[in-house]
Motif scaffolding. Sequence first.
Motif, PDB file in Angstrom:
ATOM      1  N   ASP A 120      -9.084   9.370 -21.982  1.00  0.00           N
ATOM      2  CA  ASP A 120      -8.038  10.380 -21.943  1.00  0.00           C
ATOM      3  C   ASP A 120      -8.461  11.535 -22.856  1.00  0.00           C
ATOM      4  O   ASP A 120      -9.384  11.389 -23.663  1.00  0.00           O
ATOM      5  CB  ASP A 120      -6.714   9.745 -22.433  1.00  0.00           C
ATOM      6  CG  ASP A 120      -5.549  10.701 -22.366  1.00  0.00           C
ATOM      7  OD1 ASP A 120      -4.943  10.812 -21.286  1.00  0.00           O
ATOM      8  OD2 ASP A 120      -5.237  11.340 -23.393  1.00  0.00           O
ATOM      9  N   GLN A 121      -7.778  12.650 -22.737  1.00  0.00           N
ATOM     10  CA  GLN A 121      -8.093  13.788 -23.608  1.00  0.00           C
ATOM     11  C   GLN A 121      -7.996  13.408 -25.083  1.00  0.00           C
ATOM     12  O   GLN A 121      -8.778  13.875 -25.917  1.00  0.00           O
ATOM     13  CB  GLN A 121      -7.158  14.959 -23.299  1.00  0.00           C
ATOM     14  CG  GLN A 121      -7.372  16.208 -24.153  1.00  0.00           C
ATOM     15  CD  GLN A 121      -8.757  16.813 -23.963  1.00  0.00           C
ATOM     16  OE1 GLN A 121      -9.335  16.696 -22.884  1.00  0.00           O
ATOM     17  NE2 GLN A 121      -9.280  17.465 -24.990  1.00  0.00           N
ATOM     18  N   ALA A 122      -7.054  12.529 -25.411  1.00  0.00           N
ATOM     19  CA  ALA A 122      -6.907  12.088 -26.800  1.00  0.00           C
ATOM     20  C   ALA A 122      -8.143  11.328 -27.272  1.00  0.00           C
ATOM     21  O   ALA A 122      -8.558  11.454 -28.431  1.00  0.00           O
ATOM     22  CB  ALA A 122      -5.667  11.213 -26.939  1.00  0.00           C
ATOM     23  N   ASP A 123      -8.746  10.518 -26.391  1.00  0.00           N
ATOM     24  CA  ASP A 123      -9.966   9.799 -26.747  1.00  0.00           C
ATOM     25  C   ASP A 123     -11.115  10.772 -26.998  1.00  0.00           C
ATOM     26  O   ASP A 123     -11.896  10.597 -27.939  1.00  0.00           O
ATOM     27  CB  ASP A 123     -10.364   8.834 -25.626  1.00  0.00           C
ATOM     28  CG  ASP A 123      -9.297   7.802 -25.330  1.00  0.00           C
ATOM     29  OD1 ASP A 123      -8.975   7.009 -26.224  1.00  0.00           O
ATOM     30  OD2 ASP A 123      -8.782   7.804 -24.197  1.00  0.00           O
ATOM     31  N   ARG A 124     -11.200  11.783 -26.152  1.00  0.00           N
ATOM     32  CA  ARG A 124     -12.265  12.780 -26.307  1.00  0.00           C
ATOM     33  C   ARG A 124     -12.124  13.518 -27.634  1.00  0.00           C
ATOM     34  O   ARG A 124     -13.108  13.733 -28.347  1.00  0.00           O
ATOM     35  CB  ARG A 124     -12.234  13.765 -25.144  1.00  0.00           C
ATOM     36  CG  ARG A 124     -13.350  14.802 -25.156  1.00  0.00           C
ATOM     37  CD  ARG A 124     -13.290  15.687 -23.924  1.00  0.00           C
ATOM     38  NE  ARG A 124     -14.437  16.584 -23.856  1.00  0.00           N
ATOM     39  CZ  ARG A 124     -14.502  17.764 -24.475  1.00  0.00           C
ATOM     40  NH1 ARG A 124     -13.473  18.203 -25.194  1.00  0.00           N
ATOM     41  NH2 ARG A 124     -15.598  18.519 -24.360  1.00  0.00           N
ATOM     42  N   GLU A 125     -10.893  13.886 -27.975  1.00  0.00           N
ATOM     43  CA  GLU A 125     -10.673  14.604 -29.225  1.00  0.00           C
ATOM     44  C   GLU A 125     -11.006  13.717 -30.427  1.00  0.00           C
ATOM     45  O   GLU A 125     -11.632  14.173 -31.393  1.00  0.00           O
ATOM     46  CB  GLU A 125      -9.222  15.087 -29.315  1.00  0.00           C
ATOM     47  CG  GLU A 125      -8.952  15.946 -30.530  1.00  0.00           C
ATOM     48  CD  GLU A 125      -7.710  16.800 -30.387  1.00  0.00           C
ATOM     49  OE1 GLU A 125      -6.968  16.923 -31.371  1.00  0.00           O
ATOM     50  OE2 GLU A 125      -7.488  17.351 -29.289  1.00  0.00           O
ATOM     51  N   ALA A 126     -10.598  12.448 -30.369  1.00  0.00           N
ATOM     52  CA  ALA A 126     -10.915  11.528 -31.458  1.00  0.00           C
ATOM     53  C   ALA A 126     -12.434  11.363 -31.590  1.00  0.00           C
ATOM     54  O   ALA A 126     -12.986  11.388 -32.703  1.00  0.00           O
ATOM     55  CB  ALA A 126     -10.253  10.181 -31.207  1.00  0.00           C
TER      56      ALA A 126
END
Length: 345
Positions: free
Chosen positions: A181-187
């Motif tokens: 998810d986008q959150a995984d990419r940002e992390a």
Amino acid sequence: MPVDLSRSSDFSSGLIEWVRGKGRILIVAHDNPDPDALAAAFALKHLLWVKTNQEATITFGGMIGRGENRAMVRLLEIEAVPMGSLDLDAFSVVCMVDTQPGTGNNSFPADRRVDVVIDHHPLRPATAVCSWVDVREDFGASATILYEYLQCQDVYLGTKLATILFYAVKSETQDLGREWDQADREAYLKLIPFCNNRILYAITHPRVSREYFFVFNRALENARIFENLLVFNLFSIDNPDIVAEMADFLLRMEGIEVVLGMGWFNGQEILSLRTAGLKLVAGDLIRQVMADLGSSGGHNLTAGGQIAPMPGGGAAQRELEATLTQRLLEILEVPGQRGLRLIPS
């Protein structure tokens, strides 16, 4: 577009205040924990210690068997204890990370209360009665959820914690190659500058025993191909993680869309299923294949299950392999046929 952290902010703030002053905390990971479970547990322990000054104990059933996981625990100093060594009555708060009540993949007694569940797997009915639930099926890793909590609570991430969280996201999403998810990419992108590269290399290139290569050879020799399906049986194993590791490896074969692997460990059958694309949902497939045989769960591309108790011995193992293979062939609408050996005799 920046990731919306309001959900993580509200949940983590409420959880911290609810936990404050309640005494000893238990954090339960699933059996044979992988990097995501270990990282999420370690991050939650750190968050609660910083914010409430309460000590938490990380526990699990089974064993930490995969070479990368053992290296991660050793090099990053993750303290986790077997559940069988604990007095569960001594804990006032019980948290589960990367697993849920009723999944069958954790050893926490089903008749005991669970207060907190933080996970990225599909929501289970038994989870609904828990006081604090944050289940995000769209996230690729539970570690990403915990990373957001730490961000929202302004908790400093030292090198080891950053490395733990990064490796969890890296391994769970295969370097953002699957189910992210986008959150995984940002992390992933925010954590990598703070990682210890030497430790990351040591984790991803662990030394393995001679037995590892014996099992690797057994997977190749026992693999059978049915058009786009590959099935392998490791029979008796001393490390339950090896089934998933071999399934990941064999899915790389050209023309294979589904891999089902199995192995017998400590009185139960360990199953691992992998799919190469989103047309076939691994979690749905393994639930249909196992049906009444045991417990299972998974995502779009990866899934696993357990059958317990399960007798050992070659005859019982071959019978189970035949049953599961036939069910999978029927689901995939592959005509009945004799499997082609991956390695010709």
